[in-house]
Design a protein around this motif. Structure first.
Motif, PDB file in Angstrom:
ATOM      1  N   UNK B 410       0.844  -1.437   0.071  1.00  0.00           N
ATOM      2  CA  UNK B 410       0.004  -0.145   0.055  1.00  0.00           C
ATOM      3  C   UNK B 410       0.962   1.092   0.052  1.00  0.00           C
ATOM      4  N   UNK B 411       2.300   1.060  -0.385  1.00  0.00           N
ATOM      5  CA  UNK B 411       3.138   2.223  -0.168  1.00  0.00           C
ATOM      6  C   UNK B 411       3.116   2.783   1.027  1.00  0.00           C
ATOM      7  N   UNK B 412       3.108   1.764   1.894  1.00  0.00           N
ATOM      8  CA  UNK B 412       2.951   2.385   3.602  1.00  0.00           C
ATOM      9  C   UNK B 412       4.111   1.855   4.235  1.00  0.00           C
ATOM     10  N   UNK B 413       4.923   2.715   4.939  1.00  0.00           N
ATOM     11  CA  UNK B 413       5.901   2.419   6.015  1.00  0.00           C
ATOM     12  C   UNK B 413       5.032   1.586   7.163  1.00  0.00           C
ATOM     13  N   UNK B 414       3.938   1.947   7.596  1.00  0.00           N
ATOM     14  CA  UNK B 414       3.242   1.321   8.688  1.00  0.00           C
ATOM     15  C   UNK B 414       3.127  -0.171   8.302  1.00  0.00           C
ATOM     16  N   UNK B 415       3.148  -0.600   7.084  1.00  0.00           N
ATOM     17  CA  UNK B 415       3.050  -1.979   6.740  1.00  0.00           C
ATOM     18  C   UNK B 415       4.315  -2.768   7.107  1.00  0.00           C
ATOM     19  N   UNK B 416       5.332  -1.960   7.098  1.00  0.00           N
ATOM     20  CA  UNK B 416       6.718  -2.407   7.366  1.00  0.00           C
ATOM     21  C   UNK B 416       6.618  -2.702   8.851  1.00  0.00           C
ATOM     22  N   UNK B 417       6.211  -1.941   9.797  1.00  0.00           N
ATOM     23  CA  UNK B 417       6.132  -2.118  11.081  1.00  0.00           C
ATOM     24  C   UNK B 417       5.415  -3.215  11.548  1.00  0.00           C
ATOM     25  N   UNK B 418       4.281  -3.466  10.606  1.00  0.00           N
ATOM     26  CA  UNK B 418       3.344  -4.388  10.966  1.00  0.00           C
ATOM     27  C   UNK B 418       4.078  -5.864  10.709  1.00  0.00           C
ATOM     28  N   UNK B 419       4.794  -5.879   9.752  1.00  0.00           N
ATOM     29  CA  UNK B 419       5.470  -7.095   9.365  1.00  0.00           C
ATOM     30  C   UNK B 419       6.695  -7.337  10.410  1.00  0.00           C
TER      31      UNK B 419
END
Lengths: 145, 505
Positions: B410-419
């Protein structure tokens, strides 16, 4: 006796508590499955907790003393990359992350090799994702580009 | 069915320019599927504009290649690094990765490619011959049916339990609870976000999967005192393995047929995708096997079950799309968009006014699967070499790939934190022997159960009885019976095994 199952049961009870805190005040439809899920989670955790002392499980958590240290350090490197990515952009944070990660896990700790592999691999990633796959990688807000 | 149109469609696909585009599209799709975080939908979305300038048939043939290629591509990282490249490949990891750890990654890759072809081929036959009656059945799927379908899916936890049913159920419930994060699908209320705005959109499935499966595996190999490789043995892939594995696969016709049928059935239900089909098929394969205890230890049966089913969902999800204009899945929605841009209105007129192009698209799904089988089977000789690379060299590449892949969703850094969060969670869960498979099952199926139940209650209340509304249709009754059977079967089978052991001297 504290063992792996005890940790799981306590963790699940904590999860149930957090779910309860985060779902207070919901309407009937909004909280329909949440309440029953909390109930089932607590029930199963208690069952696991009660039955655990009679079924001892291996308690060693880490295989070696260095494992915890390595895990913390690697997670710090990973977190650092994700933290600095939007600030300094993909290229700088990527080079730094790849170098730090490779250098840390490599047994020979060869500085030149780590720098070279980081430059090559991150540049390849940048070209593939940015130009071939069209992913808008962060440019970095601190550097203003 | 008009066979003349079918042949015209086939001839259209096999024309040189169209076949080149199909081949190219399939290879691009495989690459998209193989990169964690990049999905078939993203591949289609990215390449859709390039098809605008093509003819309608060429554009749809290219997109069919991308779609089928991506479905198979997801199996490659699932088999080699325990990371489902697309959510559809979740169940492929259950036996695929243990197979790789045993030093037989090539067998898994070939099994996935061949099973994908067979699953797709069977579903194409169904699509070409019975699209209309099946579409009518698909629209009978209401909220009550979705609820029972998810309940049936959740009963699979019992057979994924391994050594402890309580732990498996707990894992399933934790997965269910993770799925509640974000907005309520029925009322729109904000739940379990703890003031974090990014959590309002919920936990992204791809980031969740990549974190839970990939990161613990990679970190587990490099955090110890001695760095380990994926397989203890050096893998020497060769073409002979391809032929041996193909022979072995065709000795399991029932497994192939059952898995493909499951994929077909799940696929044409709008909203349910390859991930559910793969898990249900895996469970059924295990249930019907004479040696269920071997599942999870690295046998090709598990890979075949998952891949045949998830691949069969692609053509069967086209059934409601082509006949009713209902996109059964996000890639199907992309396809509808492409059709409309070429002046084709989804519905019955596709089979009359645009019959040649429609059948060209249907046959393109078949030929794309054929390309997947050839490229996947013989490509396995190259892909398998990955296992011989030292984990010290592989780990930074895999981790950077998963991080960038998580961002790309989703072009989202947040998803990297989730990962990262779920990577740490998965690492601890692995150490505590807390099973990941039921957790994922709960996470995927709970939203269907929640939405189905809540809306059923609202509709049932207005009709006088919620209970009657939930059980009144024949589909609901069948699903209830299947759920009871699925929940009770592990108990009955274990009792039967104990009884037989008691009889044996």
């Amino acid at each position: 006796m504290i063992n792996k199952n005890t940790y799981i049961a306590v963790g699940c009870l904590l999860c149930a508590l957090l779910t309860y805190i985060g779902s207070r005040g919901l309407s009937f439809e909004g909280g329909l499955l949440i309440d029953s899920s909390i109930g089932i989670l607590v029930l199963l955790s208690v069952i696991l907790l009660v039955t655990t002392p009679r079924k001892p499980v291996k308690t060693a958590f880490f295989d070696s003393p260095s494992e915890l240290k390595n895990l913390i350090n690697l997670f710090l490197i990973l977190s650092g990359f994700v933290f600095f990515l939007p600030k300094v952009g993909f290229l700088i944070s990527g080079y730094a992350f790849y170098f730090a990660f490779t250098h840390y896990i490599s047994p020979e700790r060869n500085l030149k090799k780590s720098i070279l592999s980081s430059l090559v691999m991150v540049s390849i990633f940048f070209v593939v994702f940015k130009f071939l796959l069209g992913v808008p990688l962060p440019a970095g807000t601190w550097l203003g580009y | 069915m008009n066979f003349d149109v079918l042949w015209q469609g086939t001839a259209e696909v096999l024309s040189l320019s169209n076949f080149v585009m199909l081949f190219g599209g399939t290879c691009v799709g495989i690459i998209f599927g193989a990169l964690p975080g990049l999905t078939a939908t993203m591949g289609l979305a990215l390449l859709l504009p390039f098809t605008f300038t093509m003819s309608a048939s060429m554009g749809l043939i290219t997109l069919a290649g991308i779609y089928i290629g991506a479905l198979y591509g997801g199996a490659i990282p699932a088999l080699l690094i325990n990371t489902p490249g697309t959510p559809s490949a979740i169940a492929t990891t259950f036996d695929g990765y243990p197979l790789t750890q045993k030093g037989e990654p090539q067998k898994g890759l070939v099994a996935a490619a061949v099973a994908s072809f067979i699953g797709t081929a069977l579903a194409v036959v169904v699509l070409a011959t019975s699209a209309e009656p099946l579409a009518k059945l698909a629209i009978k799927f209401g909220q009550a049916e979705y609820f029972w379908l998810s309940v049936f899916g959740l009963t699979i936890i019992a057979s994924l339990s391994g050594d402890s049913l309580v732990k498996a159920l707990l894992a399933g419930m934790v997965g269910v609870i993770f799925s509640f994060v974000g907005l309520s699908p029925v009322t729109g209320e904000v739940r379990m976000t703890y003031g974090i705005i990014d959590l309002q959109s919920g936990i992204n499935l791809a980031a969740f999967l990549v974190g839970l499966f990939c990161l613990p595996e990679v970190l587990g190999n490099i955090t110890g005192e001695s760095n380990k490789n994926i397989s203890a043995q050096k893998v020497e892939p060769n073409v002979q393995v391809v032929f041996e594995t193909v022979k072995e696969i065709f000795l399991k016709p029932m497994l192939l047929l059952r898995s493909s049928i499951i994929g077909c059935v799940i696929g044409f239900i709008p909203g349910s995708g390859g991930n559910i089909a793969g898990i249900i098929s895996y469970n059924e394969a295990k249930r019907w096997s004479k040696t269920p205890e071997e599942y999870g230890t690295g046998i090709i049966d598990g890979v075949i079950a998952s891949e045949a089913a998830n691949s069969a969902t692609a053509p069967s999800s086209a059934i409601p799309m082509l006949t009713l204009g209902i996109p059964g899945s996000p890639p199907a929605a992309m396809m509808i968009g492409a059709m409309m841009l070429h002046g084709m209105k989804p519905g019955p007129e596709l089979f009359s006014e645009h019959a040649t192009v429609t059948f060209a698209f249907i046959m393109a799904l078949f030929f794309a699967a054929l390309v997947v089988m050839v490229v996947g089977s013989f490509g396995s000789v190259i892909f398998s070499h990955l296992i011989n690379v030292s984990m010290v060299r592989l780990a930074p590449v895999i981790i950077l790939l998963t991080l960038v892949g998580s961002y790309a969703i989703q072009n989202s850094v947040w998803d990297m934190w989730v990962m990262l969060f779920f990577g740490l969670f998965g690492y601890i869960a692995q150490k505590l022997e807390f099973p990941a498979a039921p957790l994922i099952l709960g996470f995927i199926l709970a939203p269907y159960a929640e939405e189905g139940l809540a809306i059923s209650i609202l509709i049932g209340s207005s009709q006088g009885s919620v209970f009657l509304y939930l059980i009144q249709s024949m589909i609901s009754k069948v699903l209830i019976a299947l759920s009871i059977f699925s929940a009770v079967w592990p108990l009955v089978s274990s009792l039967l095994i104990k009884k037989n052991k008691g009889v044996t001297p």
